[in-house]
Design a protein around this motif. Structure first.
Motif, PDB file in Angstrom:
ATOM      1  N   ASP A 176     -23.898 -18.115  39.232  1.00 43.83           N
ATOM      2  CA  ASP A 176     -22.964 -17.957  37.836  1.00 43.83           C
ATOM      3  C   ASP A 176     -22.903 -19.268  37.457  1.00 43.83           C
ATOM      4  O   ASP A 176     -22.620 -19.026  36.230  1.00 43.83           O
ATOM      5  CB  ASP A 176     -21.328 -17.413  38.939  1.00 43.83           C
ATOM      6  CG  ASP A 176     -21.882 -16.397  39.378  1.00 43.83           C
ATOM      7  OD1 ASP A 176     -22.604 -15.227  39.070  1.00 43.83           O
ATOM      8  OD2 ASP A 176     -20.839 -15.402  39.562  1.00 43.83           O
ATOM      9  N   GLN A 177     -22.984 -20.980  37.918  1.00 42.86           N
ATOM     10  CA  GLN A 177     -23.036 -21.838  37.249  1.00 42.86           C
ATOM     11  C   GLN A 177     -23.517 -21.769  36.169  1.00 42.86           C
ATOM     12  O   GLN A 177     -23.639 -21.727  35.252  1.00 42.86           O
ATOM     13  CB  GLN A 177     -22.552 -22.926  38.034  1.00 42.86           C
ATOM     14  CG  GLN A 177     -20.939 -22.522  38.698  1.00 42.86           C
ATOM     15  CD  GLN A 177     -20.804 -24.136  39.716  1.00 42.86           C
ATOM     16  OE1 GLN A 177     -21.630 -23.874  40.859  1.00 42.86           O
ATOM     17  NE2 GLN A 177     -20.133 -24.982  39.487  1.00 42.86           N
ATOM     18  N   PHE A 178     -24.831 -21.570  37.145  1.00 44.20           N
ATOM     19  CA  PHE A 178     -26.201 -21.586  35.852  1.00 44.20           C
ATOM     20  C   PHE A 178     -25.930 -20.955  34.706  1.00 44.20           C
ATOM     21  O   PHE A 178     -26.378 -21.030  33.573  1.00 44.20           O
ATOM     22  CB  PHE A 178     -27.572 -21.250  36.622  1.00 44.20           C
ATOM     23  CG  PHE A 178     -28.964 -21.482  36.006  1.00 44.20           C
ATOM     24  CD1 PHE A 178     -29.419 -22.636  35.537  1.00 44.20           C
ATOM     25  CD2 PHE A 178     -29.759 -20.219  35.663  1.00 44.20           C
ATOM     26  CE1 PHE A 178     -30.722 -22.284  34.672  1.00 44.20           C
ATOM     27  CE2 PHE A 178     -30.796 -20.368  35.070  1.00 44.20           C
ATOM     28  CZ  PHE A 178     -31.220 -21.861  34.991  1.00 44.20           C
ATOM     29  N   LYS A 179     -25.723 -19.744  34.864  1.00 45.32           N
ATOM     30  CA  LYS A 179     -25.659 -18.721  33.389  1.00 45.32           C
ATOM     31  C   LYS A 179     -24.469 -19.263  32.777  1.00 45.32           C
ATOM     32  O   LYS A 179     -24.372 -19.143  31.522  1.00 45.32           O
ATOM     33  CB  LYS A 179     -25.026 -17.030  34.533  1.00 45.32           C
ATOM     34  CG  LYS A 179     -26.380 -16.684  35.403  1.00 45.32           C
ATOM     35  CD  LYS A 179     -25.528 -14.928  35.647  1.00 45.32           C
ATOM     36  CE  LYS A 179     -27.110 -14.771  36.399  1.00 45.32           C
ATOM     37  NZ  LYS A 179     -26.978 -12.700  37.246  1.00 45.32           N
ATOM     38  N   ALA A 180     -23.232 -19.868  33.682  1.00 49.61           N
ATOM     39  CA  ALA A 180     -22.268 -20.531  32.724  1.00 49.61           C
ATOM     40  C   ALA A 180     -22.613 -22.131  31.903  1.00 49.61           C
ATOM     41  O   ALA A 180     -22.476 -21.598  30.449  1.00 49.61           O
ATOM     42  CB  ALA A 180     -20.945 -21.684  33.216  1.00 49.61           C
ATOM     43  N   VAL A 181     -24.224 -22.481  32.225  1.00 46.65           N
ATOM     44  CA  VAL A 181     -24.440 -23.219  31.383  1.00 46.65           C
ATOM     45  C   VAL A 181     -25.528 -22.674  30.041  1.00 46.65           C
ATOM     46  O   VAL A 181     -25.414 -22.989  29.617  1.00 46.65           O
ATOM     47  CB  VAL A 181     -25.229 -24.345  32.253  1.00 46.65           C
ATOM     48  CG1 VAL A 181     -26.070 -25.476  31.496  1.00 46.65           C
ATOM     49  CG2 VAL A 181     -24.896 -24.976  33.489  1.00 46.65           C
ATOM     50  N   LEU A 182     -25.980 -21.961  30.765  1.00 48.07           N
ATOM     51  CA  LEU A 182     -26.727 -20.760  29.322  1.00 48.07           C
ATOM     52  C   LEU A 182     -25.721 -19.949  28.760  1.00 48.07           C
ATOM     53  O   LEU A 182     -26.353 -20.294  27.178  1.00 48.07           O
ATOM     54  CB  LEU A 182     -27.615 -19.256  30.357  1.00 48.07           C
ATOM     55  CG  LEU A 182     -28.686 -19.883  31.775  1.00 48.07           C
ATOM     56  CD1 LEU A 182     -29.093 -18.791  31.924  1.00 48.07           C
ATOM     57  CD2 LEU A 182     -29.101 -20.794  30.910  1.00 48.07           C
ATOM     58  N   GLN A 183     -24.847 -19.775  29.325  1.00 50.78           N
ATOM     59  CA  GLN A 183     -23.755 -19.256  27.898  1.00 50.78           C
ATOM     60  C   GLN A 183     -23.455 -20.715  26.675  1.00 50.78           C
ATOM     61  O   GLN A 183     -23.010 -19.733  26.412  1.00 50.78           O
ATOM     62  CB  GLN A 183     -22.239 -18.076  28.715  1.00 50.78           C
ATOM     63  CG  GLN A 183     -22.931 -17.384  29.311  1.00 50.78           C
ATOM     64  CD  GLN A 183     -22.167 -16.199  29.875  1.00 50.78           C
ATOM     65  OE1 GLN A 183     -21.441 -17.629  30.763  1.00 50.78           O
ATOM     66  NE2 GLN A 183     -21.775 -15.779  29.909  1.00 50.78           N
ATOM     67  N   THR A 184     -23.455 -20.985  27.960  1.00 56.81           N
ATOM     68  CA  THR A 184     -22.543 -22.499  26.480  1.00 56.81           C
ATOM     69  C   THR A 184     -23.337 -23.290  25.763  1.00 56.81           C
ATOM     70  O   THR A 184     -23.073 -24.087  24.960  1.00 56.81           O
ATOM     71  CB  THR A 184     -21.533 -23.920  27.507  1.00 56.81           C
ATOM     72  OG1 THR A 184     -21.908 -23.930  28.476  1.00 56.81           O
ATOM     73  CG2 THR A 184     -20.415 -22.318  27.805  1.00 56.81           C
ATOM     74  N   LEU A 185     -24.361 -23.409  26.429  1.00 56.21           N
ATOM     75  CA  LEU A 185     -25.961 -23.821  25.122  1.00 56.21           C
ATOM     76  C   LEU A 185     -25.861 -24.210  24.335  1.00 56.21           C
ATOM     77  O   LEU A 185     -25.273 -22.573  23.541  1.00 56.21           O
ATOM     78  CB  LEU A 185     -27.026 -24.059  26.216  1.00 56.21           C
ATOM     79  CG  LEU A 185     -27.831 -24.889  25.371  1.00 56.21           C
ATOM     80  CD1 LEU A 185     -27.870 -26.966  26.398  1.00 56.21           C
ATOM     81  CD2 LEU A 185     -29.240 -24.041  26.011  1.00 56.21           C
TER      82      LEU A 185
END
Length: 194
Positions: A176-185
């Motif tokens: 989930d934290q990785f997906k948050a990185v993808l969402q905010t890049l």
């Protein structure tokens, strides 16, 4: 694909401010410890052997749905994790662009797989089992592919230098934290690709 992620973290400036993303608060900038190629930004977990790598690479002339696998296999080759026992793709999914901050890209993909890798050429007997999550953002107009890789070791060999790490406080990074990185890049300055 559900891209909902845990949003906590802090915004990090990448590539001299040309890009940015929210990373978990315990992400340590590896460039403060050793030289990192100019096309990469590398962050390691403060207490585990997990890492995030953001990499700008040349756009590959392969169909979009096969491009993530192409890059995964290229990483496996660099890690000397070739062969069906050492490198497996488990799933490749398209990421809906409206779930990312990368409005400049033509398509985005998420691959999950496993590799058995050694660190620092330590030899086959020191191989670690690593879950690898690779996101690919395609920018053909800039001749660029952007890769974001989350390396999540599941088994550390006792002979690996990673086994010597001292446990610390804090919890492991999650998917989930990785997906948050993808969402905010986000790309702040497209001059980065000039």
């Amino acid at each position: 694909m559900d891209m909902s992620g845990e949003g906590q973290g802090e915004e990090k400036s990448l590539y001299g401010g040309a890009m940015c993303a929210f990373l978990p608060p315990d992400a340590k900038d590896v460039s403060l410890l050793r030289d990192i190629p100019d096309n990469q930004e590398v962050f390691s977990h403060a207490c585990t052997d997990q890492s995030f790598i953001i990499e700008i690479v040349e756009f590959q002339q392969v169909p979009d749905q096969q491009a993530a696998k192409y890059h995964f296999e290229d990483i496996a080759s660099s890690n000397e994790a070739v062969g069906p026992d050492n490198c497996q793709v488990e799933c490749v999914e398209q990421i809906p662009l409206d779930q990312t901050g990368m409005h400049q890209c033509s398509t985005a993909w998420l691959l999950s797989g496993k590799q058995e890798v050694t660190k620092f050429n330590e030899g086959v007997e020191a191989r670690n089992c690593v879950n690898i999550y690779l996101a690919l953002f395609r920018l053909p107009q800039h001749g660029t592919d952007i890769l974001i890789t989350f390396n999540d070791p599941t088994q550390i060999s006792p002979l690996s230098s990673s086994a010597q790490q001292q446990p610390g406080v804090g919890s492991d990074w999650t998917l989930d934290q990785f997906k948050a990185v993808l969402q905010t890049l986000r790309i702040v300055d497209e001059g980065l690709f000039a």
